[in-house]
Design a protein around this motif. Structure first.
Motif, PDB file in Angstrom:
ATOM      1  N   ALA B  57      -5.686  -5.653 -10.065  1.00 54.35           N
ATOM      2  CA  ALA B  57      -7.022  -5.513  -9.976  1.00 54.35           C
ATOM      3  C   ALA B  57      -7.489  -6.053  -8.930  1.00 54.35           C
ATOM      4  CB  ALA B  57      -7.898  -5.722 -11.229  1.00 54.35           C
ATOM      5  N   ASP B  58      -7.158  -7.199  -8.607  1.00 55.94           N
ATOM      6  CA  ASP B  58      -7.827  -8.188  -7.503  1.00 55.94           C
ATOM      7  C   ASP B  58      -7.464  -7.315  -6.037  1.00 55.94           C
ATOM      8  OD1 ASP B  58      -8.495 -10.262  -8.848  1.00 55.94           O
ATOM      9  OD2 ASP B  58      -6.490 -11.387  -8.631  1.00 55.94           O
ATOM     10  N   ILE B  59      -6.197  -6.723  -5.958  1.00 55.96           N
ATOM     11  CA  ILE B  59      -5.929  -6.183  -4.711  1.00 55.96           C
ATOM     12  C   ILE B  59      -6.698  -4.678  -4.626  1.00 55.96           C
ATOM     13  CG2 ILE B  59      -4.060  -4.870  -3.534  1.00 55.96           C
ATOM     14  CD1 ILE B  59      -1.964  -6.920  -4.676  1.00 55.96           C
ATOM     15  N   ARG B  60      -6.862  -4.021  -5.526  1.00 56.40           N
ATOM     16  CA  ARG B  60      -7.621  -2.846  -5.426  1.00 56.40           C
ATOM     17  C   ARG B  60      -9.014  -3.046  -5.226  1.00 56.40           C
ATOM     18  NH1 ARG B  60      -7.785   2.361  -9.323  1.00 56.40           N
ATOM     19  NH2 ARG B  60      -8.265   3.879  -7.800  1.00 56.40           N
ATOM     20  N   SER B  61      -9.706  -4.137  -5.846  1.00 57.31           N
ATOM     21  CA  SER B  61     -10.923  -4.118  -5.540  1.00 57.31           C
ATOM     22  C   SER B  61     -11.473  -4.943  -4.529  1.00 57.31           C
ATOM     23  CB  SER B  61     -11.693  -4.901  -6.723  1.00 57.31           C
ATOM     24  OG  SER B  61     -10.988  -5.937  -7.239  1.00 57.31           O
ATOM     25  N   ASN B  62     -10.337  -5.439  -3.504  1.00 61.02           N
ATOM     26  CA  ASN B  62     -10.576  -6.139  -2.474  1.00 61.02           C
ATOM     27  C   ASN B  62      -9.757  -5.422  -1.225  1.00 61.02           C
ATOM     28  OD1 ASN B  62     -12.082  -8.884  -2.847  1.00 61.02           O
ATOM     29  ND2 ASN B  62     -10.426  -8.648  -4.475  1.00 61.02           N
ATOM     30  N   PRO B  63     -10.030  -4.188  -1.056  1.00 56.62           N
ATOM     31  CA  PRO B  63      -9.319  -3.455   0.028  1.00 56.62           C
ATOM     32  C   PRO B  63      -9.531  -3.939   1.541  1.00 56.62           C
ATOM     33  CG  PRO B  63     -11.068  -2.181  -0.450  1.00 56.62           C
ATOM     34  CD  PRO B  63     -11.230  -3.228  -1.557  1.00 56.62           C
ATOM     35  N   PHE B  64      -8.361  -3.835   2.262  1.00 60.20           N
ATOM     36  CA  PHE B  64      -8.213  -4.424   3.666  1.00 60.20           C
ATOM     37  C   PHE B  64      -9.209  -3.522   4.543  1.00 60.20           C
ATOM     38  CE2 PHE B  64      -4.117  -6.271   2.406  1.00 60.20           C
ATOM     39  CZ  PHE B  64      -4.704  -7.242   1.747  1.00 60.20           C
ATOM     40  N   LEU B  65      -8.888  -2.253   4.048  1.00 61.54           N
ATOM     41  CA  LEU B  65      -9.501  -1.005   4.847  1.00 61.54           C
ATOM     42  C   LEU B  65      -9.972  -0.036   3.907  1.00 61.54           C
ATOM     43  CD1 LEU B  65      -7.249   0.301   7.773  1.00 61.54           C
ATOM     44  CD2 LEU B  65      -9.509  -0.431   8.015  1.00 61.54           C
ATOM     45  N   THR B  66     -11.598  -0.013   3.715  1.00 60.38           N
ATOM     46  CA  THR B  66     -11.793   0.810   2.674  1.00 60.38           C
ATOM     47  C   THR B  66     -11.517   2.374   2.926  1.00 60.38           C
ATOM     48  OG1 THR B  66     -14.116   1.268   3.688  1.00 60.38           O
ATOM     49  CG2 THR B  66     -13.851  -0.608   2.193  1.00 60.38           C
ATOM     50  N   ALA B  67     -11.923   3.092   1.839  1.00 67.46           N
ATOM     51  CA  ALA B  67     -11.595   4.484   1.955  1.00 67.46           C
ATOM     52  C   ALA B  67     -12.525   5.143   2.837  1.00 67.46           C
ATOM     53  CB  ALA B  67     -11.729   5.214   0.574  1.00 67.46           C
ATOM     54  N   ASP B  68     -13.698   4.450   2.933  1.00 69.89           N
ATOM     55  CA  ASP B  68     -14.714   5.073   3.744  1.00 69.89           C
ATOM     56  C   ASP B  68     -14.366   4.722   5.271  1.00 69.89           C
ATOM     57  OD1 ASP B  68     -16.161   5.930   1.678  1.00 69.89           O
ATOM     58  OD2 ASP B  68     -17.450   4.066   1.486  1.00 69.89           O
ATOM     59  N   GLU B  69     -13.961   3.644   5.476  1.00 71.56           N
ATOM     60  CA  GLU B  69     -13.532   3.365   6.957  1.00 71.56           C
ATOM     61  C   GLU B  69     -12.296   4.092   7.467  1.00 71.56           C
ATOM     62  OE1 GLU B  69     -14.184  -1.233   7.500  1.00 71.56           O
ATOM     63  OE2 GLU B  69     -12.898  -0.807   5.682  1.00 71.56           O
ATOM     64  N   ASP B  70     -11.687   4.433   6.424  1.00 73.97           N
ATOM     65  CA  ASP B  70     -10.151   5.045   6.956  1.00 73.97           C
ATOM     66  C   ASP B  70      -9.566   6.057   6.145  1.00 73.97           C
ATOM     67  OD1 ASP B  70      -7.456   3.751   8.764  1.00 73.97           O
ATOM     68  OD2 ASP B  70      -7.015   4.726   6.830  1.00 73.97           O
ATOM     69  N   GLU B  71      -8.966   7.179   6.824  1.00 75.94           N
ATOM     70  CA  GLU B  71      -8.778   8.428   5.759  1.00 75.94           C
ATOM     71  C   GLU B  71      -7.455   7.930   5.146  1.00 75.94           C
ATOM     72  OE1 GLU B  71      -8.465  11.918   8.340  1.00 75.94           O
ATOM     73  OE2 GLU B  71      -6.448  11.208   8.999  1.00 75.94           O
ATOM     74  N   VAL B  72      -6.627   7.361   5.721  1.00 77.45           N
ATOM     75  CA  VAL B  72      -5.260   6.975   5.216  1.00 77.45           C
ATOM     76  C   VAL B  72      -5.654   6.165   3.954  1.00 77.45           C
ATOM     77  CG1 VAL B  72      -3.102   5.566   5.248  1.00 77.45           C
ATOM     78  CG2 VAL B  72      -3.931   6.535   7.358  1.00 77.45           C
ATOM     79  N   SER B  73      -6.669   5.132   3.903  1.00 74.70           N
ATOM     80  CA  SER B  73      -6.971   4.622   2.676  1.00 74.70           C
ATOM     81  C   SER B  73      -7.463   5.636   1.789  1.00 74.70           C
ATOM     82  CB  SER B  73      -7.986   3.571   3.139  1.00 74.70           C
ATOM     83  OG  SER B  73      -7.480   2.491   3.754  1.00 74.70           O
ATOM     84  N   ALA B  74      -8.420   6.559   2.162  1.00 72.38           N
ATOM     85  CA  ALA B  74      -8.874   7.488   1.249  1.00 72.38           C
ATOM     86  C   ALA B  74      -7.721   8.185   0.664  1.00 72.38           C
ATOM     87  CB  ALA B  74      -9.830   8.458   2.189  1.00 72.38           C
ATOM     88  N   VAL B  75      -6.651   8.645   1.235  1.00 72.10           N
ATOM     89  CA  VAL B  75      -5.574   9.536   0.789  1.00 72.10           C
ATOM     90  C   VAL B  75      -4.826   8.536  -0.304  1.00 72.10           C
ATOM     91  CG1 VAL B  75      -3.113  10.533   1.444  1.00 72.10           C
ATOM     92  CG2 VAL B  75      -5.274  11.218   2.636  1.00 72.10           C
ATOM     93  N   ILE B  76      -4.648   7.333   0.052  1.00 78.52           N
ATOM     94  CA  ILE B  76      -3.802   6.611  -0.880  1.00 78.52           C
ATOM     95  C   ILE B  76      -4.832   6.335  -2.242  1.00 78.52           C
ATOM     96  CG2 ILE B  76      -2.886   4.256  -1.202  1.00 78.52           C
ATOM     97  CD1 ILE B  76      -2.323   4.281   1.762  1.00 78.52           C
ATOM     98  N   GLU B  77      -5.945   6.062  -1.894  1.00 73.81           N
ATOM     99  CA  GLU B  77      -6.879   5.582  -3.080  1.00 73.81           C
ATOM    100  C   GLU B  77      -7.097   7.115  -4.051  1.00 73.81           C
ATOM    101  OE1 GLU B  77      -8.247   3.286  -4.110  1.00 73.81           O
ATOM    102  OE2 GLU B  77      -9.572   3.645  -5.557  1.00 73.81           O
ATOM    103  N   GLY B  78      -6.986   8.240  -3.609  1.00 76.92           N
ATOM    104  CA  GLY B  78      -7.319   9.318  -4.192  1.00 76.92           C
ATOM    105  C   GLY B  78      -6.096   9.697  -5.025  1.00 76.92           C
ATOM    106  N   ASP B  79      -4.836   9.162  -4.727  1.00 77.92           N
ATOM    107  CA  ASP B  79      -3.744   9.653  -5.313  1.00 77.92           C
ATOM    108  C   ASP B  79      -3.374   8.581  -6.677  1.00 77.92           C
ATOM    109  OD1 ASP B  79      -3.193  12.022  -3.894  1.00 77.92           O
ATOM    110  OD2 ASP B  79      -1.745  10.983  -2.605  1.00 77.92           O
ATOM    111  N   VAL B  80      -4.169   7.609  -6.623  1.00 73.06           N
ATOM    112  CA  VAL B  80      -3.747   6.684  -7.665  1.00 73.06           C
ATOM    113  C   VAL B  80      -4.038   7.385  -9.058  1.00 73.06           C
ATOM    114  CG1 VAL B  80      -4.463   4.570  -8.935  1.00 73.06           C
ATOM    115  CG2 VAL B  80      -4.194   4.639  -6.422  1.00 73.06           C
ATOM    116  N   ASN B  81      -3.347   7.268 -10.171  1.00 73.60           N
ATOM    117  CA  ASN B  81      -3.599   7.638 -11.597  1.00 73.60           C
ATOM    118  C   ASN B  81      -4.262   6.621 -12.097  1.00 73.60           C
ATOM    119  OD1 ASN B  81      -2.817   7.674 -14.477  1.00 73.60           O
ATOM    120  ND2 ASN B  81      -1.892   9.709 -13.882  1.00 73.60           N
ATOM    121  N   GLU B  82      -5.449   6.743 -12.618  1.00 72.28           N
ATOM    122  CA  GLU B  82      -6.154   6.002 -13.288  1.00 72.28           C
ATOM    123  C   GLU B  82      -5.917   5.386 -14.550  1.00 72.28           C
ATOM    124  OE1 GLU B  82      -8.599   4.360 -11.384  1.00 72.28           O
ATOM    125  OE2 GLU B  82      -8.727   5.676  -9.981  1.00 72.28           O
ATOM    126  N   THR B  83      -5.255   6.354 -15.113  1.00 71.51           N
ATOM    127  CA  THR B  83      -4.870   5.861 -16.709  1.00 71.51           C
ATOM    128  C   THR B  83      -3.576   4.820 -16.555  1.00 71.51           C
ATOM    129  OG1 THR B  83      -5.533   8.229 -17.429  1.00 71.51           O
ATOM    130  CG2 THR B  83      -4.010   6.716 -18.861  1.00 71.51           C
TER     131      THR B  83
END
Lengths: 320, 453
Positions: B57-83
């Motif tokens: 959770a520490d890692i997920r809530s402290n992104p080095f590059l946010t999904a807003d800043e970077d589309e690679v981050s956005a792609v990765i973030e979007g593929d995480v299974n929340e459950t």
């Protein structure tokens, strides 16, 4: 891990140029090779002390062209006639490519000769990295020499950023000695293979200068940079404000040739120029694009860049 | 989130998570070049210790590059299974490592947690793992993919045949292709790096390989590794391509320097599905390699292992048929010597597998790096033990076009034989029919390219 776009774009440009160029010697055209910028070697590496004779007592063994290797039949006991037919077929295949095919096997491993030959060729390539460009060549071509911020080869390898920057003295010197804001600034550097400069620079350089002269394109004051990187052209561009920089630089040695030269071109390179705006003609050596032809060819390429006021990706976009 | 530890009398404190990540890496010249590597060996270990207590959770809530800043981050973030993520978000990285290594954790469990991990979490655990950890854990996973044939089975080692030619001469390419096939190479792919990136040249090579595969009924797939846009044009003009290739990177800016975007890759994937010759379901091929983001000056001070991991997060979004890192190619300023290349090869393979992607490796070196053929043979053995899906092979390991050395046709056959593995099942059948393989290893016709006369 490469800028394949540069390759695409540059090649497209070259293709177009080729189709317009009737004066290109036919021998050269088939061999024009455009490679990825980042697939080119950008640094020379050694942790070993330089060889006793730094001026390059490197021995090159021509192994890939002459290879009358003993052909051992792979099939354990085929009839005489079959062997010769097989051999003939494989010999024919081998003529079609410089790659190490048809070498036979010992179980699943290579034959001893083949293996040692390979090791020898690699050894020659590694040793080639250590050479220095003889002063004589620079004198002959009237090129003065400047340094980057790199101290030695070890640092050159580890710190490409320092090879992209001129030393303070170098900056002063080129400001003082070079014509300001020429159409074309020619820069030369050993890069990863001093041997490439030693073998090819004179021919490429002289035919490039002649070609530009014939095309009525003005050139600035050329010079040589020791241990430079390609993107050094950006800082040179900032200092001298040329329209085009063409940088002739030694490539990372390969097993087939350790003396291959590349020419990188860019329209108005300045600090912050993106890689996709650079273009490269590589594989300039006697077994690749002959140096004299490369020089002439670069002249026409520069003419194109000046006409469209763009290079690389931007050039293709402008050409439509 | 605690970013400090005391070792003996020395206090090691780090200002941000990114710094801990960078300093926890094994020694890499690229991290030094970026100025973010640990200053001392002890500082490196201190960073690993700090990292071991960090939670997912520490890692997920402290992104080095946010999904807003970077589309690679956005792609990765979007593929995480929340459950799946929610169920393990309080694990520390140490716990994640121990879960992965547990004997109770196998292929199924790893594939499950994979869906809940982002690329930074996978990079983090990699930094805590030894080389043998990386071999052992990767070998638990079996990732099968299908383009024309299926590869990736346990007990197999597939290969990409790379019959490059310095002028893209078709006869020269075919000569090398015949030689490679005669050693049982090419079940993953017959893949050519073109010198000439023009559409015409790419079409010519696609047709030549496709025709050859048809003439000899070879159950494999073809690809010409030009820029994605060139391949797309070739396909639109009717050229037979079984998949589409592209080099990718771990940040949007680095991808832009390659002339690509997430949108372009999605378009390519759609085109390959609709107009490619591969039956699928997988149609994409990606290459990666540590250091490319730094090389493109698009690294944001993030270490090269983490950025490499993001390549795989990006890649998995497109359900690729194959992915490989080109591990020794980039040069000594990023991976200095054989030790660093070997470590990177094992890291990349493991990180790819834990992302659930069909990971291969181009085990290679250039002539200005401190490595030779013996070193990459070592890495070949390690990766075969780790269950690598495929490796790349060239004639005697010498690529006469790209001017670097990789594994040889002989090496693939030898690794298979030494480990009791074989090429992919369907391809093996064909090899046996041709007498190239007999009883699961090189047979009477092996090494005899005259077979294809």
């Amino acid at each position: 891990m490469n800028e394949q776009l540069i390759q695409t774009i540059t090649k497209l440009v070259v293709e177009k140029l080729k189709s317009n160029e009737v004066s290109q010697p036919s021998a050269g055209t088939a061999d024009v090779q455009i490679k990825l910028h980042s697939k080119q070697a950008t640094g020379a590496l050694t942790e070993l002390p330089p060889p006793e004779n730094p001026n390059g007592k490197v021995t090159f063994h021509q192994t890939t062209s002459a290879k009358p290797e003993k052909k051992s039949a792979v099939h354990p006991q085929p009839a005489e006639k079959t062997i010769s037919k097989q051999e003939e077929f494989i010999e024919e295949l081998k003529k079609k490519t410089p790659s190490r095919i048809g070498v036979g096997r010992a179980g699943s491993r290579p034959k001893t000769n083949t293996w040692l030959q390979f090791r020898l060729d690699h050894a020659a390539a590694v040793d080639a990295v250590y050479g220095e460009v003889p002063d004589k060549i620079l004198h002959q071509l009237d090129l003065f020499q400047v340094q980057t911020r790199v101290k030695d080869k070890e640092e050159y390898i580890r710190r490409p950023d320092l090879g992209r920057k001129l030393s303070d003295e170098a900056k002063e010197l080129i400001k003082k000695r070079c014509a300001f804001s020429p159409s074309v600034q020619i820069v030369t550097s050993n890069g990863l293979s001093a041997k490439a400069i030693e073998e090819n620079l004179e021919d490429v350089y002289l035919s490039l200068v002649q070609s530009l002269g014939n095309l009525g394109i003005e050139t600035g004051t050329p010079f040589y940079v020791d241990k430079g990187r390609v993107a050094l052209m950006d800082e040179i561009g900032d200092v001298l404000q040329p329209d085009v920089v063409v940088m002739l630089i030694g490539e990372r040695p390969g097993l087939v040739s350790a003396e291959s030269l590349s020419a990188y071109l860019c329209y108005q390179p300045r600090i912050g120029t993106i890689e996709a705006d650079r273009m490269v003609v590589s594989n300039i050596h006697k077994g690749g694009i002959p140096p004299v032809e490369a020089g002439a060819y670069l002249g026409t390429l520069i003419q194109k860049i000046l006409k469209y006021e763009a290079s690389g990706v931007s050039l293709v976009k402008k050409e439509g | 989130m605690k970013l400090k530890t005391t070792l003996g009398s020395e206090v090691y404190s780090f200002t941000e998570l990114k710094e801990v990540f960078a300093k926890a890496n094994e020694e890499k010249s690229g991290d030094r070049l970026a100025g973010i590597a640990a200053k001392t060996v002890q500082e490196r270990i201190a960073a690993k210790m700090v990292l071991s207590d960090i939670t997912l959770a520490d890692i997920r809530s402290n992104p080095f590059l946010t999904a807003d800043e970077d589309e690679v981050s956005a792609v990765i973030e979007g593929d995480v299974n929340e459950t799946i993520y929610r169920n393990m978000k309080n694990w520390s990285i140490a716990e994640l490592r121990e879960y992965i290594l547990s004997n109770e954790t196998g292929d199924r469990e790893l594939k499950r947690i994979s869906k809940g991990l982002n690329s930074e979490m996978i990079a983090a655990v990699t930094k805590l793992m030894s080389n043998l950890d990386l071999v052992h854990a990767a070998n638990k996973m079996e990732v099968l993919t299908t383009c024309n044939i299926t590869i990736g089975h346990k007990g197999t080692l597939s290969s990409r045949l790379q019959p490059n030619h310095p002028t893209d001469n078709v006869d020269g390419m075919i000569a090398s292709l015949k030689d490679g096939l005669s050693y049982g190479i090419g079940d993953a792919l017959i893949g050519i790096n073109p010198v000439d990136d023009s559409v015409e040249s790419v079409k010519r090579l696609l047709h030549a390989t496709h025709d050859f595969m048809n003439d000899w009924n070879i159950p494999t797939q073809n690809c010409v590794l030009a820029h994605v846009t060139t391949q797309m044009k070739a396909i639109q003009q009717g050229a037979p391509a079984d998949m589409i290739f592209q080099s990718i990177a771990g940040t949007e800016a680095a991808n832009r320097s390659f002339g690509i975007s997430a949108e372009l890759i999605a378009e390519a994937n759609e085109l390959a599905k609709k107009q490619g010759t591969g039956s699928g379901p997988q149609h994409m091929y990606f290459e990666t390699g540590q250091g490319s983001e730094l090389s493109a000056e698009a690294h944001y001070g993030i270490d090269q292992v983490t950025l490499e991991s993001r390549n795989y997060g990006f890649a998995r979004h497109y359900d690729p048929y194959i992915v490989n890192t080109v591990v020794g190619f980039i040069g000594p300023e990023y991976l200095y010597n054989s030790k660093q290349v070997i470590r990177a090869g094992l890291e990349d393979h493991f990180m790819g597998k834990l992302h659930g992607i069909p990971m291969g490796v181009d085990i290679c070196y250039t002539n200005h790096i401190k490595a030779d053929q013996n070193d990459i043979e070592d890495l070949g053995v390690l990766l075969t033990a780790a269950g690598v899906n495929f490796i790349i092979a060239t004639p005697m390991g010498d690529d006469c076009m790209l001017n670097y050395q990789s594994m040889s046709y002989h090496d693939v056959a030898t690794l298979n034989q030494t480990f009791g593995k074989t090429p992919a099942p369907v391809f093996l059948e064909w090899l046996e029919k041709m007498g190239i393989y007999e009883n699961g290893r090189l047979g009477r016709n092996a090494g005899n390219a005259a077979l294809f006369s």
